[in-house]
Design a protein around this motif. Sequence first.
Motif, PDB file in Angstrom:
ATOM      1  N   ALA A  48      42.558  30.937  46.541  1.00 25.79           N
ATOM      2  CA  ALA A  48      43.639  30.276  46.274  1.00 25.79           C
ATOM      3  C   ALA A  48      44.631  31.183  45.630  1.00 25.79           C
ATOM      4  CB  ALA A  48      43.255  29.240  45.254  1.00 25.79           C
ATOM      5  N   ALA A  49      44.356  32.408  45.131  1.00 21.10           N
ATOM      6  CA  ALA A  49      45.359  33.308  44.568  1.00 21.10           C
ATOM      7  C   ALA A  49      45.603  34.405  45.458  1.00 21.10           C
ATOM      8  CB  ALA A  49      44.543  33.878  43.079  1.00 21.10           C
ATOM      9  N   ASP A  50      45.644  34.365  46.665  1.00 18.90           N
ATOM     10  CA  ASP A  50      45.813  35.313  47.682  1.00 18.90           C
ATOM     11  C   ASP A  50      47.470  35.757  47.400  1.00 18.90           C
ATOM     12  OD1 ASP A  50      45.783  36.881  49.804  1.00 18.90           O
ATOM     13  OD2 ASP A  50      46.244  35.310  51.418  1.00 18.90           O
ATOM     14  N   GLU A  51      47.664  37.131  47.180  1.00 19.84           N
ATOM     15  CA  GLU A  51      48.782  37.593  46.889  1.00 19.84           C
ATOM     16  C   GLU A  51      49.492  37.233  45.577  1.00 19.84           C
ATOM     17  OE1 GLU A  51      51.728  37.065  50.293  1.00 19.84           O
ATOM     18  OE2 GLU A  51      50.117  37.798  51.729  1.00 19.84           O
ATOM     19  N   VAL A  52      48.618  36.584  44.707  1.00 17.92           N
ATOM     20  CA  VAL A  52      49.036  36.314  43.509  1.00 17.92           C
ATOM     21  C   VAL A  52      48.231  37.054  42.470  1.00 17.92           C
ATOM     22  CG1 VAL A  52      49.345  34.439  41.636  1.00 17.92           C
ATOM     23  CG2 VAL A  52      49.514  33.984  43.921  1.00 17.92           C
ATOM     24  N   ASP A  53      48.899  37.744  41.134  1.00 14.84           N
ATOM     25  CA  ASP A  53      48.143  38.376  40.138  1.00 14.84           C
ATOM     26  C   ASP A  53      47.652  37.647  39.250  1.00 14.84           C
ATOM     27  OD1 ASP A  53      46.995  40.284  38.531  1.00 14.84           O
ATOM     28  OD2 ASP A  53      48.739  41.812  38.684  1.00 14.84           O
ATOM     29  N   ILE A  54      46.507  37.290  39.142  1.00 12.93           N
ATOM     30  CA  ILE A  54      45.972  36.494  37.895  1.00 12.93           C
ATOM     31  C   ILE A  54      45.350  37.273  36.925  1.00 12.93           C
ATOM     32  CG2 ILE A  54      45.730  34.509  39.489  1.00 12.93           C
ATOM     33  CD1 ILE A  54      42.846  35.007  39.612  1.00 12.93           C
ATOM     34  N   CYS A  55      45.128  38.501  37.119  1.00  7.08           N
ATOM     35  CA  CYS A  55      44.423  39.407  36.344  1.00  7.08           C
ATOM     36  C   CYS A  55      45.289  39.785  34.890  1.00  7.08           C
ATOM     37  CB  CYS A  55      43.935  40.544  36.825  1.00  7.08           C
ATOM     38  SG  CYS A  55      42.573  40.040  38.284  1.00  7.08           S
ATOM     39  N   GLU A  56      44.503  39.856  33.933  1.00  6.35           N
ATOM     40  CA  GLU A  56      45.609  40.224  32.605  1.00  6.35           C
ATOM     41  C   GLU A  56      45.485  41.889  32.617  1.00  6.35           C
ATOM     42  OE1 GLU A  56      47.508  38.617  30.944  1.00  6.35           O
ATOM     43  OE2 GLU A  56      46.715  36.829  32.129  1.00  6.35           O
TER      44      GLU A  56
END
Length: 421
Positions: free
Chosen positions: A239-247
């Motif tokens: 779902a997070a393809d090409e989205v940075d969800i990491c802190e």
Amino acid sequence: MRNCFFSLFFILFSILEISATSILIPMDADSQKNHLKAYGITYWVLTKQQKVQWLLNYRGGSFLLPDGENIRRECQIRGVSFEIVSDSQTQLILEEIASPSQNQEAVILEKAPKIAVYSPKDNSPWDDAVTMVLTYAEIPYDKIYDEEVLEDKLVLYDWLHLHHEDFTGQYGKFYGAYRAAPWYIEGKQQAEALALKLGFNKVSEEKRAVALKIRNYVIGGGFMFAMCSATDSFDIALAADEVDICEPMFDGDPSDANYQAKLDYSKTFAFTNFILERNPLQYEFSSIDMTMKRGNVPNESDYFSLMDFSAKWDPVPTMLCQNHTALVKGFMGQTTAFAREEIKPTVLVLGENKINGEARYIHGIKGKGFFTFYGGHDPEDYQHRVGDPKTELELHPTSPGYRLILNNVLFPAAQKKKQKT
């Protein structure tokens, strides 16, 4: 003389017909003393290019094998209970199963599936239920990891298990409790070195690429089985393809602003409309998991029920639910169970805890392939903690929770029939 010849022929034929036998491996609670190794015997027979019949809903999902002294001997060596049945008895069993009044079916198993376990060489601090039960059942498997997946070696395998992996690049969300632990520090360093070696700047990017390769493997016709955190973290990565969800403590730079709104649920296998856990100190990935929402589920009453499907019309989910009990003792993990309202309507719930309204065991189709997600860490260790000793399956040879894993192992061996629902 001619009449004597024919008389002798018919006598010999009758003797052979009466003496012709099969081996029945019963899988009900009373008759089988080692359910787990029974799967290993069945797999072993398939490796000899012999077919097996899986008798769905007949005495706990029994197996009908060709008779042979070598098979009898192997059952005895491995401690698997078996019965010798004549051809006439076999015919009666199969006729009973074929009756429209019986919710039973005989499914032919044709070929021993080639099995891969996606797991790092050092899987510390976790033991893995699937590798333990495969080893105990004496079913061979290969270990593969990111390099093999990215080199497209998944095509060599019929069945893939995902070890307790974090495909989001957040190192299992262990940061809050274990960031100073030597195994956490070493594991993070190893993951970063591997990502650089494979041409990625960040572990999260490399893990996402691996998740996409696995997605393509399933779409192309592969069978994927995942437990614990490999279930929800896999879908989150898609779902997070090409989205940075990491802190920053995970990948060295800030996450994307408002990343929750950028998730694409159409790319996932099983889950939708979930909310990610933003707090890096929280040991949780998202709202999919029910671990923190189980206050009304005491240990002593933590059971989940297996769904009852039509064996003749829906052999696939029926195969996956074969057991000698309809109630299976619950067990926890980083991802223990799945929120029912966040499961896509196209996904079948195979097992549920009705007290908490949670799904424990789910199955779906993706492209030409199949996937099964099984919540929890170890079916015979209620709350496995970091550093706890591994389960000794010699003490649990009839484990219903472990049987569900082995149902999935044999699933790819079955003759393919169109599922009706």
